[in-house]
Design a protein around this motif. Structure first.
Motif, PDB file in Angstrom:
ATOM      1  N   TRP A 161     -37.190  13.402  -6.429  1.00 20.41           N
ATOM      2  CA  TRP A 161     -37.742  14.717  -6.139  1.00 20.41           C
ATOM      3  C   TRP A 161     -36.834  15.894  -6.518  1.00 20.41           C
ATOM      4  O   TRP A 161     -37.356  16.938  -6.945  1.00 20.41           O
ATOM      5  CB  TRP A 161     -38.199  14.805  -4.678  1.00 20.41           C
ATOM      6  N   TYR A 205     -42.902  11.040  -2.326  1.00 16.50           N
ATOM      7  CA  TYR A 205     -41.621  10.336  -2.383  1.00 16.50           C
ATOM      8  C   TYR A 205     -41.411   9.493  -1.128  1.00 16.50           C
ATOM      9  O   TYR A 205     -40.341   9.494  -0.529  1.00 16.50           O
ATOM     10  CB  TYR A 205     -40.490  11.314  -2.686  1.00 16.50           C
ATOM     11  N   ASP A 263     -41.575   8.941   2.154  1.00 20.05           N
ATOM     12  CA  ASP A 263     -41.465   9.305   3.559  1.00 20.05           C
ATOM     13  C   ASP A 263     -42.162  10.636   3.852  1.00 20.05           C
ATOM     14  O   ASP A 263     -42.003  11.595   3.097  1.00 20.05           O
ATOM     15  CB  ASP A 263     -39.979   9.406   3.922  1.00 20.05           C
ATOM     16  N   GLU A 266     -41.471  12.953   6.027  1.00 14.73           N
ATOM     17  CA  GLU A 266     -40.503  14.044   6.189  1.00 14.73           C
ATOM     18  C   GLU A 266     -39.994  14.524   4.835  1.00 14.73           C
ATOM     19  O   GLU A 266     -39.789  15.727   4.628  1.00 14.73           O
ATOM     20  CB  GLU A 266     -39.331  13.581   7.064  1.00 14.73           C
ATOM     21  N   VAL A 267     -39.783  13.588   3.914  1.00  7.81           N
ATOM     22  CA  VAL A 267     -39.370  13.968   2.563  1.00  7.81           C
ATOM     23  C   VAL A 267     -40.481  14.758   1.887  1.00  7.81           C
ATOM     24  O   VAL A 267     -40.230  15.773   1.223  1.00  7.81           O
ATOM     25  CB  VAL A 267     -38.981  12.728   1.730  1.00  7.81           C
ATOM     26  N   HIS A 300     -40.337  18.247   3.087  1.00  6.13           N
ATOM     27  CA  HIS A 300     -39.166  18.935   2.537  1.00  6.13           C
ATOM     28  C   HIS A 300     -39.415  19.351   1.090  1.00  6.13           C
ATOM     29  O   HIS A 300     -39.077  20.475   0.687  1.00  6.13           O
ATOM     30  CB  HIS A 300     -37.946  18.018   2.627  1.00  6.13           C
ATOM     31  N   VAL A 301     -40.026  18.457   0.309  1.00  7.88           N
ATOM     32  CA  VAL A 301     -40.315  18.749  -1.094  1.00  7.88           C
ATOM     33  C   VAL A 301     -41.334  19.877  -1.202  1.00  7.88           C
ATOM     34  O   VAL A 301     -41.191  20.774  -2.044  1.00  7.88           O
ATOM     35  CB  VAL A 301     -40.813  17.477  -1.813  1.00  7.88           C
TER      36      VAL A 301
END
Length: 282
Positions: A60, A87, A89, A91-92, A95-96
């Protein structure tokens, strides 16, 4: 107006909005001369950046950095970004989405595939349990501020396709995508179950879906069309042909075309437009 709002308004206009798949800054520079919207294709980015197939290799931070370069050069173009399954998860994924929205992406596509993932037009795709995907999607929707979110399913079984499409349309996602649609009749069936929700159709050279014009897609009630690979596949063919000809000519470059063709001057003019866009950013 935010980039997300501008894309959302464009999608709401009559007709089918085309977004052209780009894979690097040069292909984006060429695309920008013809269309006002781009699709950052995972297939093209994996091929260009890593030299690998679209089976889950993208990291990412690389995608975010690419979108940042695109937004700098194309401040007014619509940029829809493929983020695969977020990506892995949730949470990821959030974030992305935050990073891409700060960078200036207009929207993202989040799919329901499980790993190992595949190109949407490849065989062997597997999907997450629907409740697991919907939970991830809801987290992403709660995270975005104004970015367009496209909910994508890669389901392949007929009953599952329609059920998932209907469930995706019931969320706050802006647009629904069923990838790998195999016929016009199936576009009609999907259009019916998603009701009034905007619908996206993915066209990829050599893929499973029918080749349709924008007028035909508009007639079918499709609101957005992404063209994942015209730049990548055109470059593949042109580069291969040019190098084969160079080899046959024992390394002698071909004579310039009567109109000058593409050379140093034409290439430089194309790239200088990117500098001009930065200076006239709105």
């Amino acid at each position: 107006m935010s980039h997300g709002s501008r894309l959302r308004d464009r999608i709401a206009e009559p007709g089918t909005t085309p977004l052209i798949g780009v894979y690097d800054m040069y292909s984006a520079s060429l695309s920008a001369a013809h269309y006002d919207g781009m699709f950052v294709s995972g297939f093209g980015f994996a091929a260009s950046y890593y030299g690998l197939p679209d089976t889950g290799f993208i990291a990412w931070p690389d995608m975010v950095a690419f979108v940042q370069r695109l937004r700098g050069a194309f401040p007014r173009h619509h940029l829809l970004v493929d983020i695969d399954d977020g990506y892995v998860d949730p949470e990821v994924a959030c974030h992305v989405v935050e990073a891409l929205e700060r960078t200036g992406a207009s929207g993202v596509i989040l799919e329901d595939q499980k790993r190992p993932r595949r190109c949407g037009h490849a065989d062997g795709k597997q999907v997450l349990p629907l409740d697991e995907y919907l939970a991830k999607l809801e987290m992403v929707l709660a995270t975005r501020r104004d970015m367009v979110v496209v909910a994508r399913t890669d389901a392949t079984e007929e009953e599952d396709i329609l059920h998932r499409a209907k469930c995706l349309a019931a969320t706050d996602a802006d647009v629904v995508l069923v990838d790998g649609v195999r016929s016009v009749e199936w576009i009609r069936r999907i259009r019916e179950v998603v009701d009034g929700k905007p619908l996206l159709f993915n066209q990829i050279g050599g893929g499973k879906s029918p080749r349709l014009s924008l007028a035909e897609l508009t007639e079918l009630g499709v609101d957005v069309a992404i063209y994942s690979t015209p730049c990548l596949f055109a470059a593949h063919e042109a580069i291969d042909s040019a190098l084969a000809e160079l080899k046959r000519a024992d390394g002698r470059l071909p004579a310039p075309a009567p109109d000058g063709g593409v050379g140093v001057a034409a290439s430089t003019r194309l790239l200088e437009r990117n500098i001009a866009r930065r200076r006239t950013r709105v």
